[in-house]
Scaffold this active site. Structure first.
Site, PDB file in Angstrom:
ATOM      1  N   CYS A  79    -106.700   3.688  28.816  1.00  0.00           N
ATOM      2  CA  CYS A  79    -105.488   3.124  28.230  1.00  0.00           C
ATOM      3  C   CYS A  79    -105.041   3.955  27.017  1.00  0.00           C
ATOM      4  CB  CYS A  79    -105.697   1.655  27.889  1.00  0.00           C
ATOM      5  SG  CYS A  79    -104.147   0.756  27.602  1.00  0.00           S
ATOM      6  N   HIS A 180    -107.048  -0.483  33.001  1.00  0.00           N
ATOM      7  CA  HIS A 180    -108.374  -0.867  32.502  1.00  0.00           C
ATOM      8  C   HIS A 180    -109.323  -1.057  33.689  1.00  0.00           C
ATOM      9  CE1 HIS A 180    -107.341  -1.605  28.260  1.00  0.00           C
ATOM     10  NE2 HIS A 180    -106.150  -1.940  28.735  1.00  0.00           N
ATOM     11  N   GLU A 182    -112.439  -1.599  33.637  1.00  0.00           N
ATOM     12  CA  GLU A 182    -113.407  -2.664  33.326  1.00  0.00           C
ATOM     13  C   GLU A 182    -112.836  -4.056  33.554  1.00  0.00           C
ATOM     14  OE1 GLU A 182    -110.977  -2.334  29.614  1.00  0.00           O
ATOM     15  OE2 GLU A 182    -111.716  -0.963  31.147  1.00  0.00           O
TER      16      GLU A 182
END
Length: 206
Positions: A79, A180, A182
């Site tokens: 990001c 993202h 994750e």
């Protein structure tokens, strides 16, 4: 050991949690010696480019990051961490790390800003990084700005949000993702696993 760079911004805990779940040894740190000993580095990011660069410079981490990348150490920017790889950002009109040629631009107000939610990524490069990841898969985004590389060859993935933009960049040992991983479920975890296997270990291990 992968070191998640702590520069006072970013979703450090969620990135660490994802790596923990994958069984990848990792540590959050801003310590120069720890960073230099790491097998790979991750620079996450949630926040403004101006504050991000201010923090990196005040801590001396900008120089360390550039040095370690130039040595060939695998690096993943997430990001804001991807955006800071470029030369300059329209956000706060700030000069960034300059690892990759190009600028970071703000989305035109033809769509809701920031983009928040799931969006597709069209794969533009053949790479083991995308092993097990099909074209046009969905990843989770939160961004008001996008990267505009000068060298189109570094664009590994493209996403559309009112306009097409580079959502993955890859050059040598450097990888950047605008989304993202994750927070992107199994497919995001797969990308992190591929980064470990392909970039860090130097070969893909299924």
């Amino acid at each position: 050991m992968i070191v998640i760079i702590d520069y006072g911004l970013g979703n450090l805990a969620s990135v660490k949690n994802a790596l923990d779940k994958l069984g990848i040894k990792n540590k959050i740190s801003s310590d120069f010696s720890v960073i230099k000993k790491a097998q790979a580095l991750i620079l996450p990011g949630v926040g403004a480019a101006g504050q991000g660069m201010k923090n990196l410079k005040s801590m001396g981490l900008d120089r360390v990051i550039i040095e370690e990348i130039e040595k060939g150490k695998p690096f993943l920017g997430i990001c804001l961490g991807m955006q800071l790889l470029f030369e300059k950002s329209e956000e706060d009109n700030v000069n960034c790390l300059g690892i990759l040629k190009g600028q970071v631009k703000r989305f035109k107000r033809m769509r809701k800003i920031p983009q928040i939610g799931w969006n597709q990524v069209e794969i533009k490069q053949k790479s083991n990084l995308f092993s097990g990841i099909s074209d046009n898969n969905y990843f989770y985004f939160v961004n008001s700005f996008y990267c505009l590389p000068k060298d189109k060859k570094v664009i590994a993935g493209v996403t559309s949000y009112g306009e097409n933009f580079a959502s993955i960049v890859a050059k040598d040992n450097v990888l950047g993702v605008q989304f993202h991983p994750e927070k992107s479920g199994k497919i995001g975890f797969k990308l992190l696993r591929n980064f470990m296997n392909y970039y860090v270990k130097g070969k893909y291990v299924s």
